[in-house]
Every structure is written in structure tokens, then in C-alpha cells.
Design a protein around this motif. Structure first.
Motif, PDB file in Angstrom:
ATOM      1  N   LYS A 302       0.840  -1.198   0.000  1.00  0.00           N
ATOM      2  CA  LYS A 302       0.000   0.000   0.000  1.00  0.00           C
ATOM      3  C   LYS A 302       0.877   1.250   0.000  1.00  0.00           C
ATOM      4  N   GLY A 303       0.583   2.162  -0.912  1.00  0.00           N
ATOM      5  CA  GLY A 303       1.350   3.399  -1.017  1.00  0.00           C
ATOM      6  C   GLY A 303       2.365   3.383  -2.135  1.00  0.00           C
ATOM      7  N   ASN A 304       2.664   2.182  -2.717  1.00  0.00           N
ATOM      8  CA  ASN A 304       3.583   2.123  -3.853  1.00  0.00           C
ATOM      9  C   ASN A 304       3.035   2.918  -5.029  1.00  0.00           C
ATOM     10  N   ARG A 324       0.533   7.454 -24.790  1.00  0.00           N
ATOM     11  CA  ARG A 324       1.456   6.487 -24.217  1.00  0.00           C
ATOM     12  C   ARG A 324       0.726   5.167 -23.984  1.00  0.00           C
ATOM     13  N   VAL A 325       1.472   4.113 -23.886  1.00  0.00           N
ATOM     14  CA  VAL A 325       0.868   2.831 -23.575  1.00  0.00           C
ATOM     15  C   VAL A 325       0.593   2.756 -22.080  1.00  0.00           C
ATOM     16  N   PHE A 326       1.622   2.998 -21.266  1.00  0.00           N
ATOM     17  CA  PHE A 326       1.393   3.163 -19.827  1.00  0.00           C
ATOM     18  C   PHE A 326       1.133   4.652 -19.625  1.00  0.00           C
ATOM     19  N   ASN A 327      -0.143   4.998 -19.561  1.00  0.00           N
ATOM     20  CA  ASN A 327      -0.533   6.398 -19.721  1.00  0.00           C
ATOM     21  C   ASN A 327      -0.946   7.107 -18.442  1.00  0.00           C
ATOM     22  N   GLU A 328      -0.885   6.433 -17.279  1.00  0.00           N
ATOM     23  CA  GLU A 328      -1.287   7.089 -16.038  1.00  0.00           C
ATOM     24  C   GLU A 328      -0.339   6.709 -14.899  1.00  0.00           C
ATOM     25  N   ILE A 329      -0.322   7.555 -13.881  1.00  0.00           N
ATOM     26  CA  ILE A 329       0.428   7.296 -12.654  1.00  0.00           C
ATOM     27  C   ILE A 329      -0.573   7.097 -11.529  1.00  0.00           C
ATOM     28  N   ALA A 330      -0.368   6.082 -10.702  1.00  0.00           N
ATOM     29  CA  ALA A 330      -1.368   5.730  -9.692  1.00  0.00           C
ATOM     30  C   ALA A 330      -0.702   5.268  -8.409  1.00  0.00           C
ATOM     31  N   GLN A 331      -1.473   5.309  -7.339  1.00  0.00           N
ATOM     32  CA  GLN A 331      -1.016   4.824  -6.029  1.00  0.00           C
ATOM     33  C   GLN A 331      -1.717   3.503  -5.732  1.00  0.00           C
ATOM     34  N   PHE A 332      -0.930   2.479  -5.421  1.00  0.00           N
ATOM     35  CA  PHE A 332      -1.481   1.154  -5.154  1.00  0.00           C
ATOM     36  C   PHE A 332      -2.169   1.125  -3.789  1.00  0.00           C
ATOM     37  N   LEU A 333      -3.366   0.476  -3.753  1.00  0.00           N
ATOM     38  CA  LEU A 333      -4.120   0.352  -2.506  1.00  0.00           C
ATOM     39  C   LEU A 333      -4.186  -1.094  -2.031  1.00  0.00           C
ATOM     40  N   THR A 334      -4.660  -2.006  -2.908  1.00  0.00           N
ATOM     41  CA  THR A 334      -4.781  -3.413  -2.504  1.00  0.00           C
ATOM     42  C   THR A 334      -5.014  -4.274  -3.741  1.00  0.00           C
ATOM     43  N   CYS A 342      -6.211   0.763  -7.553  1.00  0.00           N
ATOM     44  CA  CYS A 342      -5.320   1.922  -7.544  1.00  0.00           C
ATOM     45  C   CYS A 342      -6.117   3.216  -7.532  1.00  0.00           C
ATOM     46  N   LYS A 343      -5.457   4.261  -7.072  1.00  0.00           N
ATOM     47  CA  LYS A 343      -6.023   5.597  -7.123  1.00  0.00           C
ATOM     48  C   LYS A 343      -5.194   6.417  -8.098  1.00  0.00           C
ATOM     49  N   LEU A 344      -5.827   6.869  -9.187  1.00  0.00           N
ATOM     50  CA  LEU A 344      -5.123   7.678 -10.172  1.00  0.00           C
ATOM     51  C   LEU A 344      -4.767   9.027  -9.564  1.00  0.00           C
ATOM     52  N   LEU A 345      -3.497   9.413  -9.668  1.00  0.00           N
ATOM     53  CA  LEU A 345      -3.044  10.649  -9.021  1.00  0.00           C
ATOM     54  C   LEU A 345      -3.431  11.891  -9.801  1.00  0.00           C
ATOM     55  N   ARG A 346      -3.736  11.736 -11.082  1.00  0.00           N
ATOM     56  CA  ARG A 346      -4.064  12.916 -11.902  1.00  0.00           C
ATOM     57  C   ARG A 346      -5.546  13.265 -11.874  1.00  0.00           C
ATOM     58  N   TYR A 347      -6.371  12.354 -11.367  1.00  0.00           N
ATOM     59  CA  TYR A 347      -7.815  12.584 -11.418  1.00  0.00           C
ATOM     60  C   TYR A 347      -8.417  12.449 -10.024  1.00  0.00           C
ATOM     61  N   ASN A 348      -9.403  13.269  -9.770  1.00  0.00           N
ATOM     62  CA  ASN A 348     -10.138  13.177  -8.506  1.00  0.00           C
ATOM     63  C   ASN A 348     -11.324  12.236  -8.716  1.00  0.00           C
ATOM     64  N   MET A 349     -11.047  10.930  -8.677  1.00  0.00           N
ATOM     65  CA  MET A 349     -12.076   9.933  -8.920  1.00  0.00           C
ATOM     66  C   MET A 349     -11.884   8.771  -7.953  1.00  0.00           C
ATOM     67  N   LYS A 350     -12.898   7.912  -7.883  1.00  0.00           N
ATOM     68  CA  LYS A 350     -12.841   6.761  -6.981  1.00  0.00           C
ATOM     69  C   LYS A 350     -11.745   5.803  -7.433  1.00  0.00           C
ATOM     70  N   PRO A 351     -11.192   4.990  -6.509  1.00  0.00           N
ATOM     71  CA  PRO A 351     -10.203   3.978  -6.900  1.00  0.00           C
ATOM     72  C   PRO A 351     -10.765   3.040  -7.965  1.00  0.00           C
ATOM     73  N   ILE A 352      -9.913   2.596  -8.842  1.00  0.00           N
ATOM     74  CA  ILE A 352     -10.332   1.745  -9.956  1.00  0.00           C
ATOM     75  C   ILE A 352      -9.549   0.429  -9.932  1.00  0.00           C
ATOM     76  N   GLU A 353     -10.127  -0.591 -10.580  1.00  0.00           N
ATOM     77  CA  GLU A 353      -9.453  -1.886 -10.724  1.00  0.00           C
ATOM     78  C   GLU A 353      -8.719  -1.923 -12.053  1.00  0.00           C
ATOM     79  N   ILE A 354      -7.469  -2.359 -12.010  1.00  0.00           N
ATOM     80  CA  ILE A 354      -6.643  -2.455 -13.205  1.00  0.00           C
ATOM     81  C   ILE A 354      -5.994  -3.839 -13.236  1.00  0.00           C
TER      82      ILE A 354
END
Length: 379
Positions: A302-304, A324-334, A342-354
């Protein structure tokens, strides 16, 4: 002032003291395919369901996850009662068993669970009575929620007779709620329903630009028949009769092909073939898990901070250019459902599954993140 953007050409300059734009290494999706888990079910009788809209026509699309057996029925609307009747008719018409249905957040699908009664008659024939929830709702009985609970969980026959009064229960030997496990995943990024999405694209592509034929149920039935009788690349099993000896050409060759390709109809009609396929996919899944483990994809904390690939095709940003192919930066949750939350750092949105395969660790936490990455993603 714009800094020099072309990283690959920078080395050709005689004086390489030019200021460069922030650079992030571009990871290709092609290399991620070896870490993608196969899409299959550990148990038979698992289906994916979705609705397909063409002009004024709505299709109820159902596909077996393992056998790829496709069923398409036309419906008049997407209300719970319509879906319930359609599913009951499919059980009778195609003589199939359904234990699990994977679907997205479609409201009608969510309410469809425990909505069909299975009646076993005295002559051992089976009758499916759909639309239980709507029947209770439209009845004059009070405390409708309690009535539903008693019928579903307490097997109250007296209440059932009051609700279903158009059937002679003297001819009924026994009855039960036809329980279907619904797996709901509404994530737009997790590829949770890629089999049903793929077959819908296949149907649309097969009809080309002619939506008039696509909306015609007779043409659609012909197309589904072609699909179910065509050998699929994904439905291949090793041919253990394969025998080829270059030294003796006169020897009888049992079969020149290493693999046998089957059609969905063949798989659907032979449970042994489906179990062979399941065992094959289990083995493949274990191999991929080992690859993911060696790559470090299963050891996130968590936090990576991760570089991730997000496909915005099902969102409002579907027309945005993918640079880009890897087009976003995110913080890992679980981890959940075999995916990374993950929580996308560029957007104010709910955590998403990737999907795990579409992630790569770049820092233990935000403070250790490379300055170029922060500048590039403007975070």
C-alpha cells in the motif's frame, strides 16, 4: 519556452547541453501479454451476459466462458420481467444449465438472481416459472419483502401457491428457487467481461456497416449458428495421437496436426472436453502467476507508486488521444479479484481496478518518485 522533446535524437547534437522535456520510459503492452491471465471458469456452466443495442432492437447476449457457446435472443425492453422470462425460455429452449452469470452493473441483471422457480412435475419434467419478484410486487399480499424472504429462504409452499395461482400444484412433485450466482463487476478498466465484449464486436464486424441486417433477428440467428459451428483458435486441445517420423515416410501418420481445434457446439455438447479445457487453463494460470511473482507484480505494498495502462474506451474520455501505452500514474491500494486497486493521481475519482499485467512499480512512495515523472504527469 518549449524544451527539446525528442529523447531518441538528443545524442546526435554536437552540444548536448540542451534542456530536455521530462522523459518517462515507454513500456509496451505487447510485452505485458505474457502476464495476462486466461479468461476461464474453474467450474462448468459459467456464462457472461450483456445487452446489445442496434437501432430500435435490443439483444440479450449470453456466452459460455469456457465453451464459447453463444446465445442471442431479441427482447422488447430491459426490464426485470423481460430479462427473467427470456432467461427462463433460454433454459428450456437450449436445454442448458446455468450456475454463474458474470455481468456488469446493469440494473436488470442485478435483480435477476433468485427470480426463477424450478418446478419438478410428477412425470419428472421440469417447468421454469420466471418473474417471481414482479409477481410478488403485483400481488395484493402485504409485507412483500417478508413474503419474498419466506419463499426464497424458508421454502414456504403456501405463500408460493398464493403468488403463482396459474399452475396446478397437484401435478408438482417438488420445487426450488433456481439459484444463479451473479458476479457483478462494473469496473470500466478491469477487463472483467472481455469474452462477451469480444463476441459482440465480432458480431458487429461480421455484419459490417449494414445495421439493418444486424437488427434483423433472422439474420442474427444465422450468424450465431455460423459462430457456434466454426472451430475457434481458443478452443484447441493437444492431439495425443500426433505421430510423425521423418525417417520413414511410408509409416501411417495418425494425424499431422499437433492440436485439434473444436467448435463451441462441440465443446457445449461434451462436458469431458470442457473439463480438459479447464485443466489446461488451470495449468496455464499457474505458469502466469509464477511469471507475475518473478516480475514482482504480486508484491506491491500500500502506497507504492505504479505506472499503469488505463483504457478509457468505456468512459467519457474515450475520444482522448492515447499518447502512451502506460498512460497514467497511480497509487497502489490493494489486490482484489486478481486485479490491482489503484487511485489515479491525476484525477479526482474513486479507486479503480486495473489488471495486474498493466502495472509497473516506479517508486515505493510519492516522496521517492522521480522528478521527471512528476513533471511529465504534472502532479
Amino acid at each position: 519556452m518549449l524544451k527539446y522533446p525528442f529523447t531518441s535524437k538528443y545524442k546526435y547534437f554536437e552540444y548536448n547541453d540542451l534542456e530536455k522535456e521530462p522523459y518517462v520510459h515507454d513500456y509496451r503492452l505487447k510485452t505485458c501479454k505474457q502476464y495476462m491471465k486466461p479468461n476461464f471458469s474453474n467450474e462448468p456452466y459459467c456464462y457472461e451476459a450483456d445487452l446489445m443495442f442496434v437501432k430500435n432492437t435490443i439483444y440479450f447476449v449470453l456466452i459460455n466462458v469456457n465453451t464459447r457457446y453463444l446465445i442471442v435472443e431479441q427482447i422488447k425492453d430491459r426490464r426485470l420481467s423481460t430479462l427473467s422470462y427470456t432467461l427462463a425460455n433460454i433454459l428450456v429452449k437450449y436445454d442448458i444449465e446455468i450456475k454463474t452469470i458474470k455481468c456488469d452493473g446493469e440494473r436488470g441483471f442485478i435483480k435477476l438472481a433468485n427470480d426463477i422457480i424450478e418446478l419438478t412435475l410428477n412425470d419428472d419434467s421440469i417447468l421454469y416459472v420466471p418473474n417471481l419478484h414482479e409477481r410478488v410486487k403485483e400481488s395484493s399480499i402485504r409485507s412483500k419483502d417478508k413474503v419474498l424472504d419466506k419463499i426464497i429462504n424458508q421454502h414456504d409452499t403456501k405463500l408460493l401457491k398464493q403468488i403463482i395461482n396459474d399452475i396446478d400444484f397437484d401435478s408438482v412433485n417438488e420445487w426450488r428457487i433456481y439459484k444463479i450466482k451473479f458476479v457483478i463487476n462494473s469496473s470500466k478498466f478491469a477487463l472483467a467481461h472481455k469474452t462477451i465484449d469480444s463476441v459482440i464486436r465480432t458480431l458487429r464486424n461480421a455484419f459490417g456497416l449494414n445495421e439493418t441486417k444486424l437488427a434483423n433477428i433472422e439474420y442474427m440467428r444465422q450468424m450465431v449458428n455460423y459462430y457456434n459451428k466454426t472451430p475457434h483458435k481458443s478452443l484447441r486441445l493437444r492431439n495425443y495421437n500426433y505421430d510423425f517420423d521423418d525417417t520413414d515416410e511410408s509409416e501411417v501418420i495418425l494425424n499431422k496436426n499437433k492440436y485439434i481445434y473444436y467448435s463451441p457446439k462441440q465443446f457445449q455438447n461434451d462436458i469431458d472436453l470442457e473439463w480438459k479445457y479447464i485443466r489446461l487453463m488451470r495449468s496455464k494460470l499457474q505458469e502466469i502467476k509464477n511469471k507475475q511473482k518473478l516480475k514482482g507484480l504480486l508484491s506491491y505494498k500500500k502506497g507504492n507508486i505504479l505506472l499503469v495502462h488505463t483504457d478509457f474506451a468505456k468512459t467519457k474520455q474515450k475520444f482522448a488521444k492515447r499518447r502512451r501505452v502506460f498512460n497514467e500514474i497511480a497509487q497502489f491500494l490493494t489486490y482484489i479479484n486478481g486485479n490491482c486497486v489503484c487511485k489515479l493521481l491525476r484525477y479526482n475519482m474513486k479507486p479503480i481496478e486495473i489488471p495486474i499485467a498493466f502495472t509497473k512499480k516506479v517508486a515505493d512512495n510519492y516522496d521517492e518518485l522521480d522528478k521527471d515523472i512528476k513533471l511529465y504527469f504534472d502532479i
